[in-house]
Design an enzyme around this catalytic site. Structure first.
Site, mmCIF file in Angstrom:
data_model
loop_
_atom_site.group_PDB
_atom_site.id
_atom_site.type_symbol
_atom_site.label_atom_id
_atom_site.label_comp_id
_atom_site.label_asym_id
_atom_site.label_seq_id
_atom_site.Cartn_x
_atom_site.Cartn_y
_atom_site.Cartn_z
ATOM 1 N N GLY A 1 -4.778 4.118 -1.915
ATOM 2 C CA GLY A 1 -3.996 5.276 -2.341
ATOM 3 C C GLY A 1 -4.394 5.847 -3.680
ATOM 4 N N HIS B 1 0.870 -1.179 0.000
ATOM 5 C CA HIS B 1 0.000 0.000 0.000
ATOM 6 C C HIS B 1 0.904 1.225 0.000
ATOM 7 C CE1 HIS B 1 -3.008 2.934 0.983
ATOM 8 N NE2 HIS B 1 -2.465 3.178 2.151
ATOM 9 N N CYS C 1 -11.551 26.937 20.509
ATOM 10 C CA CYS C 1 -10.658 27.854 21.193
ATOM 11 C C CYS C 1 -9.228 27.435 20.875
ATOM 12 C CB CYS C 1 -10.942 27.805 22.687
ATOM 13 S SG CYS C 1 -10.545 29.348 23.466
HETATM 14 C C1 LIG Z 1 -5.429 3.662 4.754
HETATM 15 C C2 LIG Z 1 -5.228 2.394 4.052
HETATM 16 C C3 LIG Z 1 -5.798 2.170 2.801
HETATM 17 C C4 LIG Z 1 -6.618 3.199 2.084
HETATM 18 O O1 LIG Z 1 -5.914 4.324 1.725
HETATM 19 P P1 LIG Z 1 -6.622 5.398 0.791
HETATM 20 O O2 LIG Z 1 -5.540 6.390 0.543
HETATM 21 O O3 LIG Z 1 -7.757 5.978 1.558
HETATM 22 O O4 LIG Z 1 -7.063 4.699 -0.428
HETATM 23 C C5 LIG Z 1 -5.615 0.950 2.205
HETATM 24 N N1 LIG Z 1 -4.893 -0.013 2.810
HETATM 25 C C6 LIG Z 1 -4.327 0.167 4.010
HETATM 26 C C7 LIG Z 1 -3.565 -0.950 4.624
HETATM 27 C C8 LIG Z 1 -4.460 1.372 4.662
HETATM 28 O O5 LIG Z 1 -3.875 1.545 5.843
#
Ligand SMILES: *Cc1c(COP(=O)(O)O)cnc(C)c1O
Length: 420
Positions: free
Chosen positions: A228, A189, A341
């Site tokens: 991502g 990822h 605040c």
């Molecule tokens: C946060 C996350 C995603 C998703 O990321 P996005 O940028 O919202 O698509 C996918 N896989 C893992 C393991 C993550 O931690």
């Protein structure tokens, strides 16, 4: 972007601040990713059980990153388990638990419910293997490089805590074999967004990892492209070409199939992409202020509701919705800020905290501001800072509107501190 009449109706009926999700937009995003064998929603982006239920009904699977997210997904209709059944069951598991560590309570849950786990560290593999021999696992690999400008959102490279370092993959495989764990697949990822050259580099790193598995005499059954996928927060931002995104991963999958000599399932694991553009935050203008040369609008939502601008300098487009339909006056540059605040409670700032006013028509007190594309990491990251209750959430589906989370009451918060 919400229809103005609907926005007025919802804000009047449910009050503000109010999160609004549009089911049709979610469905359209799911449809764009149908080429992948599995779409696995990273629920942390928007874990409302009604949103999860909508996705579950569309055949989307789910990723969980905490014990709470597992219980939430189960409540929303996803089935748990699969880690102690056949490999086909493990590959098809509706829920995968992704983490770099398992706290003790979660390790208990993972073992009891046989949750397929995506492991991001050797210690985690060790702890799981000792407790649950035969458990089916994915390995999350950190390929040694990441993507993005902010260290806070970068998910690869040595500056990231995530994943098993690529050089340690042979060690992870030795450990897996010694503990009798079963390998489902490899996961990365990194989040290339619309940078397809970078994405191609990620897929090459994935193929290197597949080769390493093969050389270790082990096998695997699926690949995960992670999440991502970016969304266009600014008008000039490009949208992800999902067909191209798929074709790069599909080509990598086919090469991996040649290396291994059999078919592989291909997963994608988006959070933001599926929900960001489906959501808006509605807030009421309560104060107009002139501080020297700068114009301010103060609204009844703060970074307790939407933290992305304060935390990352994230940009969210805004739109003025007048309380009653009227001719819009001239535009002006305004800073839009909240009620907290705390001086950082500003929705129009960059990552360095510099003010980045937006251009909006002149507002009256009582008008509303729609903060757009807040369906991901919006409500999900809200807090109770300043003892502000969590805002209500509404799901719009065509002509149908329903409350999917009631507004929290201060009494709900005080109840946690009973005994005074
Ligand atoms: C946060 C996350 C995603 C998703 O990321 P996005 O940028 O919202 O698509 C996918 N896989 C893992 C393991 C993550 O931690």
């Amino acid at each position: 972007m919400l229809n103005s009449d609907l926005a007025r109706e919802l804000a009047t009926q449910y009050g503000t601040p109010l999160w609004v999700m549009d089911a049709e937009v979610v469905r359209a995003r799911v449809a764009q990713l149908q080429g992948f064998d599995t779409i696995r929603f990273a629920q942390k982006a928007n874990p409302n059980t009604h949103v999860l239920g909508l996705l579950c009904g569309l055949g989307v699977k789910v990723d969980a990153v905490s014990r709470g997210e597992v219980l939430r997904a189960q409540h929303a209709g996803f089935s748990l388990g699969g880690a102690q059944g056949s490999m086909a069951e493990a590959v098809g598991a509706e829920l995968v638990y992704t983490a770099d560590l398992l706290d003790r309570e979660t390790l208990d849950l993972v073992c009891e419910r046989a949750l397929v786990v995506n492991c991001g560290s050797l210690d985690m593999l060790q702890q799981l293997g000792e407790r649950s021999p035969g458990h089916a696992v994915w390995l999350r690999i950190n390929p040694g490089f990441g993507h993005g400008h902010s260290r806070k959102t970068n998910t690869g490279g040595e500056g990231s805590k995530h994943g098993i370092w690529h050089g340690q993959l042979p060690q992870a495989l030795d450990l897996l074999r010694a503990l009798g764990l079963r390998l489902v697949g490899l996961h990365m990822h990194i989040g290339s967004g619309v940078d397809y050259e970078h994405l191609a580099r990620v897929t090459r790193a994935m193929l290197d990892a597949v080769t390493t598995v093969r050389q270790a005499g082990l096998d695997l059954h699926a690949l995960s492209a992670g999440g991502g996928l970016s969304v266009p927060y600014r008008p000039e931002d490009p949208s992800v070409d999902t067909a191209h995104y798929f074709s790069l991963w599909d080509a990598a999958r086919k090469q991996a199939e040649v290396i291994l000599g059999h078919g592989l399932a291909l997963e994608i694991e988006p959070g933001r992409f599926l929900v960001a553009e489906a959501g808006s935050l509605l807030a009421e203008v309560r104060v107009r202020k002139q501080q020297g040369d700068l114009s301010y609008l103060l609204i009844d939502a703060g970074f307790n509701d939407l933290v992305r601008p304060a935390m990352y300098g994230a940009h969210h487009a805004m739109r003025l919705i007048t309380r009653t339909p009227r001719e819009l006056g001239p535009t002006q540059e305004v800073i839009v800020a909240g009620p907290l605040c705390e001086s950082g409670d500003v929705f129009t700032q960059d990552a360095a905290g510099e003010l980045r006013p937006q251009t909006l028509p002149q507002a009256d007190v009582g008008d509303w501001i729609e903060i757009e594309r807040t369906g991901a990491y919006g409500s999900a990251m809200s807090s109770n800072y300043n003892t502000r209750p969590l805002a209500a959430e509404v799901l719009v589906d065509g002509a149908d509107c329903r409350l999917i989370r009631r507004r929290q009451a201060v009494e709900d918060l005080l109840a946690l501190e009973s005994g005074l």
